[in-house]
Design an enzyme around this catalytic site. Structure first.
Site, mmCIF file in Angstrom:
data_model
loop_
_atom_site.group_PDB
_atom_site.id
_atom_site.type_symbol
_atom_site.label_atom_id
_atom_site.label_comp_id
_atom_site.label_asym_id
_atom_site.label_seq_id
_atom_site.Cartn_x
_atom_site.Cartn_y
_atom_site.Cartn_z
ATOM 1 N N ASP A 57 -8.311 -9.247 4.346
ATOM 2 C CA ASP A 57 -8.084 -8.138 5.260
ATOM 3 C C ASP A 57 -9.176 -8.005 6.314
ATOM 4 O OD1 ASP A 57 -7.137 -5.883 6.430
ATOM 5 O OD2 ASP A 57 -7.503 -4.548 4.748
ATOM 6 N N GLU A 98 0.821 -1.215 0.000
ATOM 7 C CA GLU A 98 0.000 0.000 0.000
ATOM 8 C C GLU A 98 0.857 1.269 0.000
ATOM 9 O OE1 GLU A 98 -2.740 -0.668 3.284
ATOM 10 O OE2 GLU A 98 -4.074 -1.813 1.991
ATOM 11 N N GLU A 141 -12.588 -2.516 12.479
ATOM 12 C CA GLU A 141 -12.672 -1.821 11.201
ATOM 13 C C GLU A 141 -13.839 -2.298 10.341
ATOM 14 O OE1 GLU A 141 -9.080 -2.070 8.880
ATOM 15 O OE2 GLU A 141 -9.927 -0.887 7.242
HETATM 16 O O1 GCW Z 1 -7.102 -3.035 6.523
HETATM 17 C C1 GCW Z 1 -6.205 -2.195 5.940
HETATM 18 C C2 GCW Z 1 -6.586 -0.922 6.564
HETATM 19 C C3 GCW Z 1 -5.471 0.075 6.560
HETATM 20 C C4 GCW Z 1 -4.245 -0.565 7.174
HETATM 21 C C5 GCW Z 1 -3.855 -1.786 6.353
HETATM 22 C C6 GCW Z 1 -2.699 -2.559 6.967
HETATM 23 C C7 GCW Z 1 -2.579 0.456 8.529
HETATM 24 O O2 GCW Z 1 -7.733 -0.421 5.899
HETATM 25 O O3 GCW Z 1 -5.899 1.171 7.315
HETATM 26 O O4 GCW Z 1 -3.162 0.313 7.279
HETATM 27 O O5 GCW Z 1 -4.941 -2.677 6.297
HETATM 28 O O6 GCW Z 1 -2.972 -3.508 7.684
HETATM 29 O O7 GCW Z 1 -1.554 -2.229 6.731
#
Ligand code: GCW
Length: 686
Positions: free
Chosen positions: A372, A293, A400
């Site tokens: 995720d 990311e 989340e």
């Molecule tokens: O789930 C995603 C989240 C991000 C997060 C990323 C990760 C910290 O939406 O906010 O970043 O995973 O785990 O690196």
């Protein structure tokens, strides 16, 4: 006002039953303690708070065992020095962080010992004893010898130095505000108490997304302040870790590369490590999100993850530090028209080829599922896949994708399923909970980490009931064999009361809440039907035609992502044979994950006889009914919980009901319009 929630499960409420109090007082009035390390001092201060709170008496803490009854609190070494004898077998069974609580009766004496090999063990034993008293457990004849199952038990904070918390739902950071590290060490100390009481022994205090300002946390202008936080946590047996920016040598150093093979880069990190340890002698190490990311990493220099992680690890070797390298690596710029790339496969594809190439102070941190933190996902095939690499499981305590602490969603049942999942890595019984503690493959390290759910709200977690998730996480790290019911009962007794009606009611609410949330949100393993970015609320196509690699593939005939080897992306083959076959085959694939692995027509019949479409309608209507019922259950114990907490929970549950209706209607309408298939029960769909 939810101030009475501040102490969470360390409430130590005054006993109403005076006979019971009298029984405990026999031992609790006198504490025999001889050591003054800061960790033992923390234990003694806790005993003082706890006994005073529960029994209304300030215990006398003295260096003497002359009283007929007392509680001895100290290390094995001290125990022997004062001539209290202990069974050699017990002595040998106590590991580095373990403890023994034992009632001893000899001649004219009747006392309890709380001991450990180390002062940390003593601290854990003390918290355990206080828990036993809070839950009214009989101490006469007691013997508890416990060692933690997982060596590393860590909380990750996604806190930024401006005070914001990524995916935080409980206010601002307790560590930072306005680009400064907080001076409120009292709050940090109280947090340390909470964490130590559930056995947490590590904390990474900044977001894995390390932005410009946070990159400086390892510079001399910030390190003294990081050290102040570390000093507090140390008193509670907790090591401090920092998330670092892989490109730090460029951003805060004067190099023009961060190539892990570059000699100057290596020297830069070695000097950096030396500097950090000069402030924090027991610094835990680095947590790293690299090449993920948009975060920098070794890929820029055509190096792999092992090259990157090992370079950092070498710098930490002299001090016993570790590198925790995250496996959350995938292409977040995937073209939605590319139907071959499957994000679920990415972590395994990246890391399996590197198995055995990491130094032994590198640990790979793997999210529980391949995507995720969705409401439901299969377990990542890296568990049991990797055999020559240290691993830790990463869970998400912050909610989340599970209601953002506005909805009640107790995650212990989900985590239990994950921990009990059989990977078949070394035959039947290779459950995740065994794999991650590192023992089966003789790994040096292992454990569990989680993204925490705490912020500066007075009740720490925004929704007071969400404290249960933090509590349950810690307890499971310590002992993943505890049942979900045991953990839940404990938490309720410590937080509210030991009254049976209270325990039964709240326990039922908590234990059903994940399933309820799943019912009115995402059916059968389909994730991501949420609004992009903030991830709250329904949006079926929110991520459908986008670049993040997260799809449900719904069309007018069917839904689901075909991940089979036969017709799909081939993800199923990343599992060991038993699981690969189970998922590959439509008949044996667990139904709650059906749409994660298969694309099926809406008229496909589930084992219940319901079609997929009817199942979607039914669960969404049912989920709302269940949410309404949560409130009714809570109302039934109105007189038995503090009014401010009662009111706070009612408000959250009312919000949850309204939002559950929103979910139900958006999802049902979407699929009704897409398919034209009517609800058999003719309920309202828009
Ligand atoms: O789930 C995603 C989240 C991000 C997060 C990323 C990760 C910290 O939406 O906010 O970043 O995973 O785990 O690196």
């Amino acid at each position: 006002d939810v101030n009475s929630s501040y102490s969470c499960w360390l409430r130590y409420k005054r006993f109403k039953d005076t006979d019971l109090a009298q029984k405990y007082l026999k031992w609790c009035s006198n504490i025999a303690a001889f050591e003054d390390t800061s960790v033992i001092q923390s234990a003694l201060s806790e005993v003082n708070i706890g006994i005073n709170g529960m029994l209304g008496v300030k215990p006398i803490i003295s260096g003497s065992i002359d009283k007929p009854s007392f509680i001895f609190i100290g290390t094995l070494e001290k125990l022997k020095a004062v001539d209290i004898s202990i069974d050699v077998n017990d002595e040998n069974d106590i590991g580095d962080e373990g403890f023994l609580i034992k009632s001893v009766k000899t001649g004219d004496k009747d006392y309890i010992i709380v001991t450990g090999k180390t002062d940390k063990g003593v601290l854990y034993g003390t918290f355990s004893l206080l828990r036993l008293i809070s839950t009214n457990t009989e101490l006469d004849g007691i013997k508890r010898l416990e060692n933690p199952s997982n060596p590393l038990r860590i909380i990750n904070h996604w806190d930024n130095i401006d005070g914001s918390v990524e995916r935080g739902y409980a206010g601002k950071s307790i560590f930072y505000a306005n680009n400064k590290i907080t001076g409120n060490l009292k709050r940090i100390r109280d947090y340390g108490r909470l964490l130590a009481s559930i056995g947490i022994n590590g904390i990474a205090i900044n977001n894995v997304n390390v932005h410009k300002m946070e990159t400086r946390l390892i510079r001399e202008d910030f390190l003294p302040y990081v050290a102040r936080i570390a000093n507090v946590f140390r008193e509670y047996g907790i090591k401090t870790y920092l998330s670092i920016n892989f490109a730090a040598p460029i951003e805060i150093g004067d190099l023009n590369t961060a190539d892990p093979f570059d000699a100057d880069v290596k020297i830069w990190w070695k000097k950096k490590a030396e500097e950090i340890y000069s402030y924090i002698p027991d610094f835990g190490g680095f947590l790293v999100k690299a090449d993920s990311e948009f975060r920098p990493g070794p890929f820029t220099y055509n190096r792999n993850h092992a090259d990157g992680a090992n370079m950092l690890a070498e710098a930490l070797v002299p001090y016993g530090g570790i590198v925790i390298w995250r496996c959350f690596v995938y292409n977040c710029l995937q073209d939605w028209r590319d139907r071959k790339t499957d994000r679920a496969k990415a972590a395994y594809d990246h890391f399996m080829p590197l198995d055995g190439m990491f130094l032994d102070n590198v640990i790979l941190q793997i999210k529980n599922g391949p995507m995720d933190f969705q409401v439901r996902e299969p377990v990542s095939p890296l568990f049991g896949g990797l055999k020559k690499t240290n691993t830790i499981l990463e869970l998400q305590v912050t909610q989340e994708y599970t209601g953002q602490q506005k909805h009640l969603c107790y995650l212990v049942p989900m985590w239990k399923e994950i921990l009990d999942f059989d990977t078949y890595a070394i035959g039947k019984g290779s459950n995740v909970k065994k794999i991650v503690n590192g023992k089966p493959f003789n790994n040096k390290y292992g454990g569990i980490a989680a993204v925490g759910n705490v912020g500066d709200d007075m009740n720490w977690t925004g929704f007071q009931l969400a404290q249960s998730n933090l509590y349950g996480f810690g307890r499971l790290c310590w002992n993943p064999d505890l049942s979900k019911e045991e953990i839940t009962d404990e938490w309720i007794k410590l937080t509210y009361s030991t009254d049976k009606a209270v325990v039964d009611t709240i326990s039922k609410m908590l234990l059903n809440s994940w399933r309820i949330y799943e019912n009115y949100t995402s059916p059968l393993g389909i994730g991501w039907m949420v609004n992009p970015n903030h991830h709250y609320g329904p949006n079926v196509d929110g991520y459908e035609y986008d670049k993040w690699g997260t799809y449900h593939r719904a069309d007018c005939k069917g839904i689901g992502v075909d991940r089979t080897v036969k017709n799909g992306t081939g993800y199923t083959k990343q599992y060991h044979k038993e699981n690969a076959e189970m998922y590959e085959n439509l008949e044996t694939c667990p139904e709650e994950l059906l749409l994660f692995f298969h694309h099926v027509p809406y008229i496909y019949k589930l084992k219940s006889g319901e079609t997929i479409i009817q199942h979607i309608y039914n669960t969404h209507f049912k989920g709302v009914e269940q949410a309404i019922n949560l409130k009714e259950q809570w109302k039934s114990i109105k007189e038995m919980v503090d009014f401010d907490i009662y009111q706070h929970v009612i408000e959250r549950l009312e919000g949850q009901i309204e939002h559950a209706k929103e979910w139900r209607d958006v999802i049902n309408s979407y699929f009704y319009r897409k398919t034209g298939i009517k609800d058999e029960l003719d309920r309202t769909i828009y």
